[in-house]
Design a protein around this motif. Structure first.
Motif, PDB file in Angstrom:
ATOM      1  N   ALA A 536       0.826  -1.209   0.000  1.00 52.93           N
ATOM      2  CA  ALA A 536       0.000   0.000   0.000  1.00 52.93           C
ATOM      3  C   ALA A 536       0.858   1.257   0.000  1.00 52.93           C
ATOM      4  CB  ALA A 536      -0.931  -0.012   1.210  1.00 52.93           C
ATOM      5  N   ALA A 537       1.937   1.225   0.767  1.00 48.23           N
ATOM      6  CA  ALA A 537       2.830   2.388   0.815  1.00 48.23           C
ATOM      7  C   ALA A 537       3.406   2.677  -0.557  1.00 48.23           C
ATOM      8  CB  ALA A 537       3.942   2.141   1.828  1.00 48.23           C
ATOM      9  N   GLY A 538       3.768   1.611  -1.274  1.00 48.92           N
ATOM     10  CA  GLY A 538       4.293   1.816  -2.617  1.00 48.92           C
ATOM     11  C   GLY A 538       3.253   2.374  -3.564  1.00 48.92           C
ATOM     12  N   ARG A 539       2.022   1.981  -3.372  1.00 55.03           N
ATOM     13  CA  ARG A 539       0.957   2.434  -4.270  1.00 55.03           C
ATOM     14  C   ARG A 539       0.590   3.898  -4.038  1.00 55.03           C
ATOM     15  NH1 ARG A 539      -4.488  -0.979  -5.758  1.00 55.03           N
ATOM     16  NH2 ARG A 539      -5.342   0.517  -7.276  1.00 55.03           N
ATOM     17  N   PHE A 540       0.581   4.328  -2.756  1.00 54.42           N
ATOM     18  CA  PHE A 540       0.169   5.702  -2.455  1.00 54.42           C
ATOM     19  C   PHE A 540       1.328   6.696  -2.506  1.00 54.42           C
ATOM     20  CE2 PHE A 540      -3.438   3.515  -0.208  1.00 54.42           C
ATOM     21  CZ  PHE A 540      -4.446   4.063  -0.976  1.00 54.42           C
ATOM     22  N   GLY A 541       2.568   6.220  -2.385  1.00 53.33           N
ATOM     23  CA  GLY A 541       3.726   7.105  -2.435  1.00 53.33           C
ATOM     24  C   GLY A 541       3.746   8.103  -1.303  1.00 53.33           C
ATOM     25  N   ARG A 564      -5.691   7.231  12.737  1.00 52.90           N
ATOM     26  CA  ARG A 564      -4.477   8.055  12.628  1.00 52.90           C
ATOM     27  C   ARG A 564      -4.544   8.810  11.311  1.00 52.90           C
ATOM     28  NH1 ARG A 564      -4.417   6.490  17.076  1.00 52.90           N
ATOM     29  NH2 ARG A 564      -2.664   5.763  18.380  1.00 52.90           N
ATOM     30  N   LEU A 565      -4.118  10.071  11.334  1.00 53.39           N
ATOM     31  CA  LEU A 565      -4.264  10.948  10.178  1.00 53.39           C
ATOM     32  C   LEU A 565      -2.915  11.507   9.732  1.00 53.39           C
ATOM     33  CD1 LEU A 565      -7.396  12.984  11.410  1.00 53.39           C
ATOM     34  CD2 LEU A 565      -7.385  10.920   9.975  1.00 53.39           C
ATOM     35  N   ASN A 566      -2.905  11.999   8.482  1.00 47.74           N
ATOM     36  CA  ASN A 566      -1.737  12.690   7.902  1.00 47.74           C
ATOM     37  C   ASN A 566      -0.471  11.832   7.973  1.00 47.74           C
ATOM     38  OD1 ASN A 566      -2.952  15.274   7.145  1.00 47.74           O
ATOM     39  ND2 ASN A 566      -3.216  15.585   9.365  1.00 47.74           N
ATOM     40  N   LEU A 567      -0.583  10.618   7.525  1.00 43.76           N
ATOM     41  CA  LEU A 567       0.559   9.704   7.495  1.00 43.76           C
ATOM     42  C   LEU A 567       1.228   9.789   6.129  1.00 43.76           C
ATOM     43  CD1 LEU A 567      -1.256   6.606   9.070  1.00 43.76           C
ATOM     44  CD2 LEU A 567       0.016   8.405  10.265  1.00 43.76           C
ATOM     45  N   VAL A 568       2.539  10.000   6.124  1.00 37.89           N
ATOM     46  CA  VAL A 568       3.287  10.103   4.873  1.00 37.89           C
ATOM     47  C   VAL A 568       4.461   9.125   4.930  1.00 37.89           C
ATOM     48  CG1 VAL A 568       4.594  11.594   3.319  1.00 37.89           C
ATOM     49  CG2 VAL A 568       2.651  12.532   4.594  1.00 37.89           C
ATOM     50  N   GLY A 569       4.507   8.193   3.995  1.00 37.10           N
ATOM     51  CA  GLY A 569       5.626   7.265   3.927  1.00 37.10           C
ATOM     52  C   GLY A 569       5.376   5.980   4.691  1.00 37.10           C
ATOM     53  N   GLU A 570       6.165   4.947   4.303  1.00 39.32           N
ATOM     54  CA  GLU A 570       5.959   3.619   4.856  1.00 39.32           C
ATOM     55  C   GLU A 570       6.249   3.552   6.347  1.00 39.32           C
ATOM     56  OE1 GLU A 570       7.519  -0.985   4.134  1.00 39.32           O
ATOM     57  OE2 GLU A 570       7.932   0.581   2.641  1.00 39.32           O
TER      58      GLU A 570
END
Length: 730
Positions: A536-541, A564-570
């Motif tokens: 999923a992390a790879g798909r959303f970047g 949890r909100l505003n998560l960026v990165g794996e």
């Protein structure tokens, strides 16, 4: 047959019962304290033209009319029986009525379902007898009926004149109040009255259908504590409101009031705000104060409707003009913008100091010639910008206040107003502070059918009802039902699976339901393992993400620490997943957790909420409002019965008090209202298509200039076996 074309598709069976050719008074009495005596007196004094059959085994004659020992001994063919006997005798008497061929029975006795289980059992026995013998029941626990045009007065009310206001009231005292008010008013008369009582058989929708068909009734007026079949009532109300005004006062607007209504009649009283919205959706004029019932019924009966909500005010006093303007604005009406041509004509007849903007203040111009007020009314009524004319002040009292010689001018003014009312379709409504005195000019207006009020507030409420009715009729004529959708087998199976597992739809399933029926839902992935999270992390970047727990046992995710909100990165996603799982296990160690749901964060916008319930009285109902404090504290929401028309959806968006926020504030762009309306309609279609959908909650939905994003979706699955079967058939 389209009800707009002018009549209901079927004839009500109540005509034979409420306008009977013969009446049996069971329990008739010569004792003035008994209801059986009062009913006999009412029929005799009012000159009832049919046959009267007193039933009393202990008397040969009652008030000069031959009595009979039993219902079955009656020689004629009465269509109606009035039962004035104790509750315990009713089931047996109903059976006798049926054997005698009597079509309907009015049951005065209390002691049925409103008193508890024992009374409910007696009521069930009564209805078994009624159905077996084909007898329709008014009541029990009813105050009675009258039909004044047919001289059927089973209440023995004095000094109540025949007229065109039909009344159905769950309170006998409310009828007495309206009757006394009508006597004081001198203009309002009544057609039919029924106290529905417990509505064990005949309900509000049946009575409303009758009033809709009754040619003596121009306006149907109802005092309601609770509906038995609210959805059917809304259906009938739409049909009747297309032909004549329907006025409803719904009690139980507070928690205390709702409790009182339930204990008084055994009826269910639902949400007051919801009930009001649904009634208005069906074309009903809802009044919120008991002293508004008769003024609004009178005004609608006399004037029927206004083209719109633009009102021209003419006043002979600045203070009252200001008060009228305030009340009009509060009622959602508009002060019409008079054309320059209209203002020029006003200047020709008024003093230079008069104000010719709306509200028009004649500023003493009429002191020596009060008939000028009629001239001003005629001038503004000709303006295309004006929908209604409102005269405010002391008309009718000039000859009392200034000089008796002005009486002639006032009478000429009154005649001119009468002529104007015949020449224009625009309502003319008059408030005069001299109304209680009933001077000759106002009596002349009364006689001609012009409504005259002693209260600015009552007059404004009438103007509001006229405008609302006019708009409803205009919209109803152009209204078409939105196209329905067919349920999809794979989605129906999804409901079956959830029910079999004893759970509601997971959020991703709820969003799939929305997506499959054309509602825009952001891409989302269910993550059940570390590997799926990496994928999923790879798909959303680098897209900022939201992550929420997926569990049938955790309904309020935020309370459990499952969001949890505003998560960026794996890395951030792995950390958030572990935190969510730990928090949810601490919240409920036995909760079954399927995984977490990952979806992009919604763009900035305005939070709104859409909710659906299947109300036990009114069926499926859609709620809309702004989110956050507006729904939680201010309760600024709108309700509509499903299915929705496009006009229904548009009116929901316009109804909420905080709608200015949707139009853009503090530099923000207006939201895409068309997309929001489309969302409301699509939700309505989905609810129609899937009976197993018990409740739906889209909260929040973020709306902005580019459309909307459904952030959270919850669908409650109906557990009832009957619904399961219906859904399977679908």
């Amino acid at each position: 047959m389209n009800p707009i074309e002018g009549h209901l598709p079927t004839r009500s069976p109540l005509h034979d019962i409420l306008a009977p050719s013969g009446i049996a008074v069971v329990g008739a009495s010569a004792d003035p304290t008994k209801r059986g005596y009062k009913a006999m007196v009412g029929l005799i004094k009012d000159g009832y033209r049919g046959e009267i059959y007193p039933v009393n085994p202990k008397a040969d004659m009652i008030l000069g009319v031959k009595a009979w020992p039993s219902v079955t001994a009656i020689p004629g063919n009465p269509e109606l029986a009035l039962l004035c006997t104790p509750a315990a005798t009713v089931p047996g008497l109903i059976a006798e009525c049926g054997r005698r061929g009597i079509k309907g029975a009015v049951i005065l006795a209390s002691g049925f379902a409103e008193t508890g289980e024992e009374g409910a059992a007696l009521e069930r026995e009564m209805m078994e007898k009624a159905r077996a013998h084909g007898v329709r029941i008014i009541g029990p626990n009813t105050s009675g009926i009258f039909n004044l045009h047919h001289r059927v007065n089973l209440l023995s009310l004095d000094n109540v004149k025949p007229g065109d206001v039909g009344i159905i009231s769950q309170s006998g005292n409310m009828l007495l109040s309206l009757a006394l008010e009508a006597q004081h008013n001198g203009q309002v008369g009544f057609s039919t009255y029924v106290g529905p009582g417990n509505q064990s058989d005949i309900g509000f929708n049946d009575y409303l259908r009758y009033l809709g068909e009754d040619h003596h009734t121009r306006v149907a007026t109802l005092y309601v504590e609770g509906f038995r079949d609210g959805r059917k009532f809304l259906e009938v109300a739409r049909e009747v409101a297309a032909m004549k005004p329907v006025v409803v006062y719904k009690s139980g607007s507070t928690a205390a009031g709702q409790k009182a209504a339930s204990s008084h009649t055994g009826a269910l009283a639902g949400s007051y705000a919801m009930t009001v919205d649904l009634l208005k959706q069906s074309g009903v004029s809802v009044v919120h104060q008991s002293d508004e019932i008769l003024p609004v019924a009178e005004g609608l009966g006399l004037l029927q409707k206004a083209r719109g909500k633009r009102v021209a005010v003419i006043s002979d006093g600045g203070g009252q003009a200001t008060i009228a303007s305030d009340r009009l604005s509060e009622a959602g009406l508009e002060l019409a913008e008079l054309s320059e041509a209209t203002r020029a004509k006003l200047r020709e007849v008024l003093f230079p100091q008069a104000s010719t903007v709306n509200p028009v203040d004649v500023a003493g111009s009429t002191d020596a010639n009060p008939s000028l007020l009629a001239t001003c009314m005629e001038i503004v009524a000709a303006d295309d910008n004006v929908d209604s004319v409102f005269l405010v002040g002391m008309f009718g009292g000039y000859s009392l206040r200034f000089a008796e010689s002005l009486l002639g001018d006032e009478m000429r003014g009154a005649e001119a107003m009468v002529d104007l009312s015949k020449a224009t379709e625009k309502p003319l409504v008059i408030y005069s502070l001299y109304t209680p005195v009933k001077p000759p000019a106002l009596r002349r207006l009364h006689e001609a059918g012009l409504p005259v009020y002693a209260s600015i507030e009552h007059a404004v409420r009438v103007l509001s009802a006229l405008g609302e009715r006019g708009q409803y009729l205009a919209q109803a004529r152009g209204q078409s039902r939105e196209q329905s959708v067919e349920p999809r087998p794979e989605l129906t199976a999804m409901f079956h699976a959830a029910r079999a597992e004893g759970r509601d739809l997971f959020e991703y399933e709820a969003k799939r339901l929305l997506r499959e029926h054309g509602i825009e839902v952001p891409l989302e992935l269910v993550v059940r393992s570390e590997q799926e999270l990496t994928d999923a992390a790879g798909r959303f970047g680098e897209t900022p993400l939201a992550m929420k727990v997926v569990s049938k046992d955790i309904l309020h995710k935020s309370d459990a620490g499952g969001v949890r909100l505003n998560l960026v990165g794996e890395a951030a996603m792995h950390e958030a997943r572990e935190a969510i799982l730990a928090s949810c296990r601490a919240y409920d160690a036995s909760a079954e957790i399927e995984g977490v749901l990952v979806t992009p964060m919604a763009k900035k916008g305005v939070e709104v909420i859409l909710g659906v319930i299947r109300d036990p009285i009114f069926g499926p109902v859609l709620m809309f409002g702004l989110g956050g404090i507006f729904v939680e504290i201010l309760e600024d929401v709108a309700f509509r019965s499903i299915p929705l028309s496009r006009q229904d959806a548009e009116s929901m968006v316009e109804q909420i008090k905080a709608k200015k926020i949707l139009g853009g504030v503090r530099g923000e762009k207006p939201v895409d209202k068309a997309a929001l309306v489309d969302l409301l309609i699509k939700v309505s279609r989905i609810v129609e298509a899937y009976p197993a959908l018990s409740e739906l909650d889209l909260n929040p939905v973020i709306v902005n200039a580019d459309g909307y994003a459904v952030v959270d979706a919850r669908v409650i699955v109906e557990r009832d076996s009957e619904t399961t079967d219906k859904d399977a058939d679908a």
